[in-house]
Enzyme design. Structure first.
Site, PDB file in Angstrom:
ATOM      1  N   LYS A   1     -13.367  -0.809 -35.305  1.00 43.44           N
ATOM      2  CA  LYS A   1     -14.060  -0.969 -34.002  1.00 43.44           C
ATOM      3  C   LYS A   1     -13.252  -0.597 -32.958  1.00 43.44           C
ATOM      4  O   LYS A   1     -13.736   0.191 -31.819  1.00 43.44           O
ATOM      5  CB  LYS A   1     -14.471  -2.439 -33.827  1.00 43.44           C
ATOM      6  CG  LYS A   1     -15.365  -2.984 -35.106  1.00 43.44           C
ATOM      7  CD  LYS A   1     -15.876  -4.379 -34.782  1.00 43.44           C
ATOM      8  CE  LYS A   1     -14.568  -5.331 -34.527  1.00 43.44           C
ATOM      9  NZ  LYS A   1     -13.873  -5.472 -35.647  1.00 43.44           N
TER      10      LYS A   1
ATOM     11  N   ARG B   1      -1.319  -1.954 -39.133  1.00 45.93           N
ATOM     12  CA  ARG B   1      -1.841  -1.953 -37.795  1.00 45.93           C
ATOM     13  C   ARG B   1      -0.480  -2.109 -36.696  1.00 45.93           C
ATOM     14  O   ARG B   1      -0.120  -2.963 -36.861  1.00 45.93           O
ATOM     15  CB  ARG B   1      -3.155  -2.816 -37.213  1.00 45.93           C
ATOM     16  CG  ARG B   1      -3.353  -2.667 -35.765  1.00 45.93           C
ATOM     17  CD  ARG B   1      -4.542  -3.172 -35.404  1.00 45.93           C
ATOM     18  NE  ARG B   1      -4.811  -4.483 -35.642  1.00 45.93           N
ATOM     19  CZ  ARG B   1      -6.034  -5.398 -35.537  1.00 45.93           C
ATOM     20  NH1 ARG B   1      -7.079  -4.468 -35.252  1.00 45.93           N
ATOM     21  NH2 ARG B   1      -6.259  -6.482 -35.619  1.00 45.93           N
TER      22      ARG B   1
ATOM     23  N   ARG C   1      -9.376 -14.563 -40.929  1.00 43.46           N
ATOM     24  CA  ARG C   1     -10.244 -13.977 -40.109  1.00 43.46           C
ATOM     25  C   ARG C   1     -11.457 -13.308 -40.660  1.00 43.46           C
ATOM     26  O   ARG C   1     -12.515 -13.306 -40.345  1.00 43.46           O
ATOM     27  CB  ARG C   1      -9.245 -13.043 -39.466  1.00 43.46           C
ATOM     28  CG  ARG C   1      -8.643 -13.596 -38.247  1.00 43.46           C
ATOM     29  CD  ARG C   1      -7.464 -12.708 -37.862  1.00 43.46           C
ATOM     30  NE  ARG C   1      -8.199 -11.099 -37.351  1.00 43.46           N
ATOM     31  CZ  ARG C   1      -7.344 -10.151 -37.203  1.00 43.46           C
ATOM     32  NH1 ARG C   1      -6.080 -10.076 -37.698  1.00 43.46           N
ATOM     33  NH2 ARG C   1      -7.710  -8.974 -36.934  1.00 43.46           N
TER      34      ARG C   1
ATOM     35  N   ARG D   1     -19.730 -12.042 -31.266  1.00 44.36           N
ATOM     36  CA  ARG D   1     -19.153 -12.400 -32.673  1.00 44.36           C
ATOM     37  C   ARG D   1     -19.762 -13.499 -33.156  1.00 44.36           C
ATOM     38  O   ARG D   1     -19.629 -14.085 -34.256  1.00 44.36           O
ATOM     39  CB  ARG D   1     -17.594 -12.763 -32.532  1.00 44.36           C
ATOM     40  CG  ARG D   1     -16.732 -11.772 -32.932  1.00 44.36           C
ATOM     41  CD  ARG D   1     -15.292 -12.552 -32.857  1.00 44.36           C
ATOM     42  NE  ARG D   1     -14.312 -11.702 -33.794  1.00 44.36           N
ATOM     43  CZ  ARG D   1     -13.493 -10.824 -33.093  1.00 44.36           C
ATOM     44  NH1 ARG D   1     -13.833 -10.096 -32.048  1.00 44.36           N
ATOM     45  NH2 ARG D   1     -12.360 -10.656 -33.822  1.00 44.36           N
TER      46      ARG D   1
ATOM     47  N   ARG E   1       0.569  -7.111 -34.232  1.00 41.27           N
ATOM     48  CA  ARG E   1       0.066  -8.581 -33.894  1.00 41.27           C
ATOM     49  C   ARG E   1       0.243  -9.699 -34.763  1.00 41.27           C
ATOM     50  O   ARG E   1       0.356  -9.495 -35.935  1.00 41.27           O
ATOM     51  CB  ARG E   1      -1.382  -8.328 -33.809  1.00 41.27           C
ATOM     52  CG  ARG E   1      -1.976  -7.642 -32.416  1.00 41.27           C
ATOM     53  CD  ARG E   1      -3.196  -7.347 -32.216  1.00 41.27           C
ATOM     54  NE  ARG E   1      -4.194  -8.269 -33.018  1.00 41.27           N
ATOM     55  CZ  ARG E   1      -5.516  -8.007 -32.917  1.00 41.27           C
ATOM     56  NH1 ARG E   1      -6.272  -7.356 -32.353  1.00 41.27           N
ATOM     57  NH2 ARG E   1      -6.231  -9.066 -33.704  1.00 41.27           N
TER      58      ARG E   1
HETATM   59  P1  ADP Z   1      -9.983  -7.736 -34.377  1.00 44.77           P
HETATM   60  O1  ADP Z   1     -10.721  -6.601 -33.940  1.00 44.77           O
HETATM   61  O2  ADP Z   1      -8.856  -7.387 -35.154  1.00 44.77           O
HETATM   62  O3  ADP Z   1     -10.840  -8.746 -35.268  1.00 44.77           O
HETATM   63  P2  ADP Z   1      -9.934  -9.088 -31.958  1.00 44.77           P
HETATM   64  O4  ADP Z   1      -8.866  -8.427 -31.063  1.00 44.77           O
HETATM   65  O5  ADP Z   1     -11.295  -8.573 -31.561  1.00 44.77           O
HETATM   66  O6  ADP Z   1      -9.603  -8.810 -33.416  1.00 44.77           O
HETATM   67  O7  ADP Z   1      -9.926 -10.432 -31.550  1.00 44.77           O
HETATM   68  C1  ADP Z   1      -8.463 -11.300 -31.737  1.00 44.77           C
HETATM   69  C2  ADP Z   1      -8.792 -12.627 -31.673  1.00 44.77           C
HETATM   70  O8  ADP Z   1      -9.524 -12.862 -30.491  1.00 44.77           O
HETATM   71  C3  ADP Z   1      -9.894 -13.262 -32.714  1.00 44.77           C
HETATM   72  O9  ADP Z   1      -9.116 -13.719 -33.886  1.00 44.77           O
HETATM   73  C4  ADP Z   1     -10.380 -14.404 -32.124  1.00 44.77           C
HETATM   74  O10 ADP Z   1      -9.546 -15.472 -32.095  1.00 44.77           O
HETATM   75  C5  ADP Z   1     -10.229 -13.995 -30.350  1.00 44.77           C
HETATM   76  N1  ADP Z   1     -11.765 -13.485 -30.017  1.00 44.77           N
HETATM   77  C6  ADP Z   1     -11.898 -12.302 -29.842  1.00 44.77           C
HETATM   78  N2  ADP Z   1     -13.036 -11.882 -29.438  1.00 44.77           N
HETATM   79  C7  ADP Z   1     -13.812 -12.966 -29.759  1.00 44.77           C
HETATM   80  C8  ADP Z   1     -15.411 -13.465 -29.523  1.00 44.77           C
HETATM   81  N3  ADP Z   1     -16.227 -12.731 -29.102  1.00 44.77           N
HETATM   82  N4  ADP Z   1     -15.504 -14.851 -29.796  1.00 44.77           N
HETATM   83  C9  ADP Z   1     -14.517 -15.722 -30.193  1.00 44.77           C
HETATM   84  N5  ADP Z   1     -13.118 -15.348 -30.358  1.00 44.77           N
HETATM   85  C10 ADP Z   1     -12.973 -13.852 -30.241  1.00 44.77           C
HETATM   86  P1  ADP Z   2     -10.851  -3.390 -35.280  1.00 49.62           P
HETATM   87  O1  ADP Z   2     -10.911  -3.096 -33.866  1.00 49.62           O
HETATM   88  O2  ADP Z   2     -12.207  -3.222 -36.094  1.00 49.62           O
HETATM   89  O3  ADP Z   2     -10.119  -4.841 -35.946  1.00 49.62           O
HETATM   90  P2  ADP Z   2      -8.914  -1.174 -35.329  1.00 49.62           P
HETATM   91  O4  ADP Z   2      -9.770  -0.108 -34.647  1.00 49.62           O
HETATM   92  O5  ADP Z   2      -7.709  -2.095 -34.731  1.00 49.62           O
HETATM   93  O6  ADP Z   2      -9.935  -2.337 -36.038  1.00 49.62           O
HETATM   94  O7  ADP Z   2      -8.224  -0.333 -36.766  1.00 49.62           O
HETATM   95  C1  ADP Z   2      -7.390  -1.354 -37.573  1.00 49.62           C
HETATM   96  C2  ADP Z   2      -6.473  -0.372 -38.168  1.00 49.62           C
HETATM   97  O8  ADP Z   2      -6.903   0.570 -38.974  1.00 49.62           O
HETATM   98  C3  ADP Z   2      -5.465   0.402 -36.924  1.00 49.62           C
HETATM   99  O9  ADP Z   2      -4.316   0.330 -37.563  1.00 49.62           O
HETATM  100  C4  ADP Z   2      -6.096   1.745 -37.000  1.00 49.62           C
HETATM  101  O10 ADP Z   2      -5.262   2.728 -36.658  1.00 49.62           O
HETATM  102  C5  ADP Z   2      -6.661   1.841 -38.445  1.00 49.62           C
HETATM  103  N1  ADP Z   2      -8.102   2.552 -38.583  1.00 49.62           N
HETATM  104  C6  ADP Z   2      -8.835   2.618 -37.561  1.00 49.62           C
HETATM  105  N2  ADP Z   2      -9.662   3.463 -38.301  1.00 49.62           N
HETATM  106  C7  ADP Z   2      -9.415   4.045 -39.440  1.00 49.62           C
HETATM  107  C8  ADP Z   2     -10.147   4.959 -40.386  1.00 49.62           C
HETATM  108  N3  ADP Z   2     -11.223   5.622 -40.220  1.00 49.62           N
HETATM  109  N4  ADP Z   2      -9.245   5.356 -41.387  1.00 49.62           N
HETATM  110  C9  ADP Z   2      -7.987   4.661 -41.559  1.00 49.62           C
HETATM  111  N5  ADP Z   2      -7.376   3.815 -40.614  1.00 49.62           N
HETATM  112  C10 ADP Z   2      -8.065   3.477 -39.726  1.00 49.62           C
END
Ligand code: ADP
Ligand code: ADP
Ligand code: ZN
Length: 224
Positions: free
Chosen positions: A20, A134, A178, A95, A167
């Site tokens: 995302k 990541r 998660r 979320r 992270r």
């Molecule tokens: P990822 O894309 O890897 O799932 P995010 O960076 O979006 O992680 O979120 C990291 C953390 O921040 C989540 O595990 C949660 O603790 C908090 N968080 C982010 N967005 C939200 C949301 N919309 N509602 C509640 N908690 C959130």
């Molecule tokens: P999210 O925001 O949904 O948690 P991220 O955009 O942070 O996901 O992506 C998670 C990890 O996967 C990052 O290390 C990113 O570089 C990698 N990644 C993202 N898209 C792809 C893809 N299409 N194929 C392989 N790796 C990807």
């Protein structure tokens, strides 16, 4: 791409690690819309040790969601900034169903609707591998992966020269929690946005550029 006719609010859906953030950033650059990432805003508050950051830290460390009331206030604040008047690419918010309803109400008050909610479908095994590798830039939040999207120089951001870090919540135990939280609290949003007629399902288990091409086609279809 010209999307100037009406505000374009799009919501990136998918499990943690589905891509995302990666896709939202590229869409934001191509469409000229701000990327609104709740996770990035929380992490910025953590770095600056604000009261919001201190409140969010425990939840984030455990891989749980930060409570709806503070999260909703924080994102609504961001969306009320003038740069979001033409729309935004939301990543990580909403979320929960309560967050989705709050967003809907805020947009309806401005006579706007969510235009598009792309769901990036990626297998559970693949998201675990993506999160394990990541890396994120400390300075500009650009996303890398040690295997799938490595920087030119190990540990250094291609875009700004910043240092890359892993992270704390990408450790395997937190990742499993998660995923659990995703299925329990966030997955119902897929049905919610389907029912609102804006869900577009995209196979996210493909290279980054192929996923982006499909997303751009979906945006074009939603903008006409
Ligand atoms: P990822 O894309 O890897 O799932 P995010 O960076 O979006 O992680 O979120 C990291 C953390 O921040 C989540 O595990 C949660 O603790 C908090 N968080 C982010 N967005 C939200 C949301 N919309 N509602 C509640 N908690 C959130
Ligand atoms: P999210 O925001 O949904 O948690 P991220 O955009 O942070 O996901 O992506 C998670 C990890 O996967 C990052 O290390 C990113 O570089 C990698 N990644 C993202 N898209 C792809 C893809 N299409 N194929 C392989 N790796 C990807
Ligand atoms: Zn950087």
């Amino acid at each position: 791409m010209d999307t100037s006719s009406k505000p374009l609010f799009m919501i990136m859906l998918g499990a943690p690690g589905a891509g995302k953030g990666t896709q939202a950033r590229m869409l934001s650059e191509v469409l000229g819309l701000p990327q609104v990432s709740s996770g990035d805003i929380f992490r910025e508050n953590l770095r600056n040790a604000t009261p919001l950051g201190r409140l969010a830290k425990g939840y984030m460390d455990r891989g749980e969601l930060v409570p709806d009331d503070v999260t909703i206030d924080m994102v609504m604040d961001r969306l009320s900034c003038p740069d979001c008047a033409g729309g935004a690419v939301l990543d990580g918010f909403p979320r929960t169903l309560a967050q989705a309803d709050a967003l809907r109400q805020a947009l309806v008050a401005q006579d706007v609707r969510v235009s598009l909610a792309p769901l990036l479908e990626v297998s559970d095994d693949a998201v675990i591998g993506r999160l394990a590798g990541r890396r994120v830039c400390r300075d500009c939040q650009a996303m890398y992966h040690v295997v799938f999207s490595p920087p030119k120089v190990e540990g250094v951001c291609d875009k700004c020269g910043g240092q890359l870090y892993r992270r704390a919540d990408d450790e395997p135990d937190t990742v499993r929690n998660r995923l659990f939280v995703y299925y329990k609290q966030t997955a119902p949003l897929v049905g919610y946005y389907f029912a609102h007629g804006v869900l577009v399902t995209i196979d996210g288990d493909r290279p980054i550029a192929a996923v982006q091409a499909d997303l751009l086609s979906a945006v074009q279809a939603a903008s006409v």
